[in-house]
Design a protein around this motif. Structure first.
Motif, PDB file in Angstrom:
ATOM      1  N   VAL A 144     -11.011  24.118  34.747  1.00 25.36           N
ATOM      2  CA  VAL A 144     -10.777  23.083  33.734  1.00 25.36           C
ATOM      3  C   VAL A 144     -11.629  23.343  32.496  1.00 25.36           C
ATOM      4  CG1 VAL A 144     -11.046  20.616  33.222  1.00 25.36           C
ATOM      5  CG2 VAL A 144      -9.969  21.350  35.363  1.00 25.36           C
ATOM      6  N   ARG A 145     -12.877  23.761  32.673  1.00 26.79           N
ATOM      7  CA  ARG A 145     -13.723  24.091  31.511  1.00 26.79           C
ATOM      8  C   ARG A 145     -13.069  25.190  30.674  1.00 26.79           C
ATOM      9  NH1 ARG A 145     -18.247  23.194  34.974  1.00 26.79           N
ATOM     10  NH2 ARG A 145     -18.237  25.366  35.610  1.00 26.79           N
TER      11      ARG A 145
ATOM     12  N   ALA B  96      -9.805  26.007  30.626  1.00 21.07           N
ATOM     13  CA  ALA B  96      -8.539  25.507  30.072  1.00 21.07           C
ATOM     14  C   ALA B  96      -8.773  24.619  28.862  1.00 21.07           C
ATOM     15  CB  ALA B  96      -7.755  24.752  31.143  1.00 21.07           C
ATOM     16  N   ARG B  97      -9.830  23.835  28.885  1.00 23.55           N
ATOM     17  CA  ARG B  97     -10.107  22.912  27.778  1.00 23.55           C
ATOM     18  C   ARG B  97     -10.480  23.644  26.490  1.00 23.55           C
ATOM     19  NH1 ARG B  97     -13.261  18.050  30.993  1.00 23.55           N
ATOM     20  NH2 ARG B  97     -11.354  17.112  31.831  1.00 23.55           N
TER      21      ARG B  97
ATOM     22  N   ASP C 121      -1.225  24.029  25.463  1.00 26.49           N
ATOM     23  CA  ASP C 121      -1.090  23.361  26.759  1.00 26.49           C
ATOM     24  C   ASP C 121      -1.202  24.360  27.900  1.00 26.49           C
ATOM     25  OD1 ASP C 121      -0.708  20.867  25.650  1.00 26.49           O
ATOM     26  OD2 ASP C 121       1.474  21.001  25.680  1.00 26.49           O
TER      27      ASP C 121
ATOM     28  N   ASP D  86      -1.423  18.495  34.136  1.00 29.30           N
ATOM     29  CA  ASP D  86      -2.157  19.084  33.023  1.00 29.30           C
ATOM     30  C   ASP D  86      -3.301  19.928  33.584  1.00 29.30           C
ATOM     31  OD1 ASP D  86      -3.637  19.648  30.744  1.00 29.30           O
ATOM     32  OD2 ASP D  86      -3.728  17.576  30.056  1.00 29.30           O
TER      33      ASP D  86
ATOM     34  N   LYS E 136      -5.872  20.780  32.225  1.00 24.30           N
ATOM     35  CA  LYS E 136      -7.148  20.343  31.666  1.00 24.30           C
ATOM     36  C   LYS E 136      -7.641  19.073  32.353  1.00 24.30           C
ATOM     37  CE  LYS E 136      -5.897  22.472  27.296  1.00 24.30           C
ATOM     38  NZ  LYS E 136      -5.726  22.327  25.865  1.00 24.30           N
ATOM     39  N   SER E 137      -6.961  18.678  33.439  1.00 28.55           N
ATOM     40  CA  SER E 137      -7.284  17.448  34.166  1.00 28.55           C
ATOM     41  C   SER E 137      -7.796  17.767  35.569  1.00 28.55           C
ATOM     42  CB  SER E 137      -6.033  16.571  34.276  1.00 28.55           C
ATOM     43  OG  SER E 137      -6.234  15.540  35.216  1.00 28.55           O
TER      44      SER E 137
END
Length: 76
Positions: free
Chosen positions: A18-19, A21-22, A27, A38, A40-41
């Motif tokens: 996630v880190r 991806a953010r 997207d 998502d 990022k979730s």
């Protein structure tokens, strides 16, 4: 759109994914079967379950992201 198969087996691996991806300006979706969340979730990824082979769909290009998640990549 690039598609990558990954396996995340621990909470720390999910956080690391996630880190990464953010940092992407595009997207990042993760799917298992018909469910898509998502990328990022953290909660979304946990909802899919850590026991599955997941599919990452990147809606853009970022070589750093690809390199960061390379260790999670699996053969389909």
């Amino acid at each position: 759109m690039e598609e990558i198969k990954i396996r995340l087996t621990t909470a720390e691996e999910v956080r690391e994914f996630v880190r990464a991806a953010r940092k992407c300006e595009f997207d990042v979706d993760i799917s298992y079967g018909r469910a898509v969340v998502d990328g990022k979730s953290i909660m979304g990824i946990f909802a899919l379950g850590l026991e599955h082979l997941l599919t990452v769909n990147c809606h853009g290009e970022n070589p750093e992201f690809r390199q960061s998640i390379g260790k999670f990549a699996q053969e389909a």
